[in-house]
Enzyme design. Structure first.
Site, PDB file in Angstrom:
ATOM      1  N   ASP A  61       0.857  -1.186   0.000  1.00 29.09           N
ATOM      2  CA  ASP A  61       0.000   0.000   0.000  1.00 29.09           C
ATOM      3  C   ASP A  61       0.895   1.238   0.000  1.00 29.09           C
ATOM      4  O   ASP A  61       2.098   1.149   0.299  1.00 29.09           O
ATOM      5  CB  ASP A  61      -0.903  -0.029   1.230  1.00 29.09           C
ATOM      6  CG  ASP A  61      -1.838   1.159   1.279  1.00 29.09           C
ATOM      7  OD1 ASP A  61      -2.499   1.434   0.264  1.00 29.09           O
ATOM      8  OD2 ASP A  61      -1.906   1.822   2.332  1.00 29.09           O
ATOM      9  N   ASP A 102      -0.204   5.313   0.637  1.00 32.74           N
ATOM     10  CA  ASP A 102      -0.431   6.376   1.620  1.00 32.74           C
ATOM     11  C   ASP A 102      -0.600   5.779   3.009  1.00 32.74           C
ATOM     12  O   ASP A 102      -1.427   4.901   3.225  1.00 32.74           O
ATOM     13  CB  ASP A 102      -1.675   7.184   1.238  1.00 32.74           C
ATOM     14  CG  ASP A 102      -1.581   8.638   1.670  1.00 32.74           C
ATOM     15  OD1 ASP A 102      -0.771   8.938   2.564  1.00 32.74           O
ATOM     16  OD2 ASP A 102      -2.309   9.467   1.115  1.00 32.74           O
ATOM     17  N   ASP A 157      -1.395  -0.390   6.037  1.00 33.53           N
ATOM     18  CA  ASP A 157      -1.637   0.323   7.301  1.00 33.53           C
ATOM     19  C   ASP A 157      -3.090   0.230   7.749  1.00 33.53           C
ATOM     20  O   ASP A 157      -3.428   0.724   8.823  1.00 33.53           O
ATOM     21  CB  ASP A 157      -1.255   1.801   7.152  1.00 33.53           C
ATOM     22  CG  ASP A 157      -2.207   2.565   6.240  1.00 33.53           C
ATOM     23  OD1 ASP A 157      -2.418   2.113   5.089  1.00 33.53           O
ATOM     24  OD2 ASP A 157      -2.755   3.598   6.665  1.00 33.53           O
TER      25      ASP A 157
END
Length: 311
Positions: free
Chosen positions: A32, A34, A250
């Site tokens: 991932d 951001d 995240d």
């Protein structure tokens, strides 16, 4: 939450004692962006070194993002500008997946009403689709404008991503098109929020999508993580072996659930949306979908990998 509690039901801290076993078991990394590599336009310290280290070990590294605001080429340029090694073919974005889904899975070649950014429209254009709706509306967003709206008869599909110009009028237009049950309804991703550089959570594509869903009383086909369409496109394009693939993210409800559903090992980093308290809640839940959101490993930051892989 303590490390001991986290590791009692999976979610082990990645350390020098287990890093080699993990690295030996994988040949591909899906990561991932951001919240893992950067916060909006600011790279997280130490991340470029970690990515370069993984690639130096021969691991294939792909950037898998639900962000629908940019094309793959724009994402690659953003990454390289931050010192991250990236080519267009290394990027798997939800805008790109939405475009492929419409053309390849739905065989759609008509016009699309887009709630989203120019990057989403550009990916749709790249596969030969025409679009309307991108950017701010030319009239005020109010009840009268919604009532006066005349739909484009060529539009037989609505695609919703994150849109900084989202409005009551846009939601009303989308619902008008979707009143036709033959009109396709696609969402780029379910992310409710976007992490910002000042720690605030900004509304994401899932927030825009929620209003359109309620207004239209329709359920969209959502292509981004954690859904199967994103995995199928990735598997088909890059010929991945799920058993030898690591997903780094995240968010438990997108990245880690994506890994859980797809049979991948997963690494949660604590520089973005989810934290260890969130993990504890999933560990204590009896719901199967929550169990799929428990990561294999966690690290405070992906940057910590560099030191672990150096020794």
């Amino acid at each position: 939450m303590s490390k001991k509690v986290a590791e009692s039901a999976g979610c082990r801290l990645l350390t020098s004692s287990n890093i080699k076993a993990l690295m030996d078991s994988i040949d591909t990394v899906l990561c991932d962006c951001d919240g893992v590599l950067y916060h909006m336009n600011t790279v997280i310290p130490g991340i470029p070194e970690a990515v370069h280290k993984l690639k130096s070990l021969g691991k294939r590294f792909f950037y898998v993002t639900n962000n629908s605001t940019k094309t793959r080429n724009e994402f690659a340029k953003k990454c390289t500008g931050m010192g991250l090694p990236a080519k267009e073919d290394d990027i798997i974005g939800s805008a790109y997946v939405a475009a492929l889904f419409l053309r390849q899975n739905c065989n759609y070649n008509g016009k699309v009403y887009v709630i989203g950014a120019t990057g989403l429209a550009d990916e749709l254009h790249a596969v030969g689709l025409k679009t309307v709706g991108v950017g701010p509306d030319s009239t005020d967003s109010n009840f009268q404008a919604a009532q006066d709206f005349v739909p484009d008869p060529e539009v037989k599909c609505v695609v919703v991503g994150v849109d900084e110009h989202f409005s009551y009028l846009k939601a009303s237009k989308a619902a008008t098109y979707l009143a036709n049950k033959d009109c396709l309804f696609v969402g780029t991703n379910p992310d409710s929020g976007l992490p910002s550089t000042n720690g605030r959570m900004l509304p994401g594509a899932g927030s825009c999508l929620a209003m359109v869903k309620v207004a239209s009383q329709r359920e969209p086909e959502v292509v981004g993580k954690p859904n199967q369409i994103m995995f199928d496109v990735t598997m088909s394009k890059y010929k991945l072996n799920p058993k030898k693939t690591l997903m780094i993210g995240d968010r438990l409800d997108t990245d880690i659930l994506f890994a859980g559903r797809s049979g991948l090992q997963s690494l949660l980093v604590l520089t973005g949306f989810s934290n260890l308290d969130d993990v504890k809640q999933k560990q204590q839940s009896k719901l199967p979908s929550d169990k799929e959101q428990i990561p294999s490993y966690y690290l405070p930051s992906l940057a910590d990998l560099t030191l672990l892989l150096t020794h």
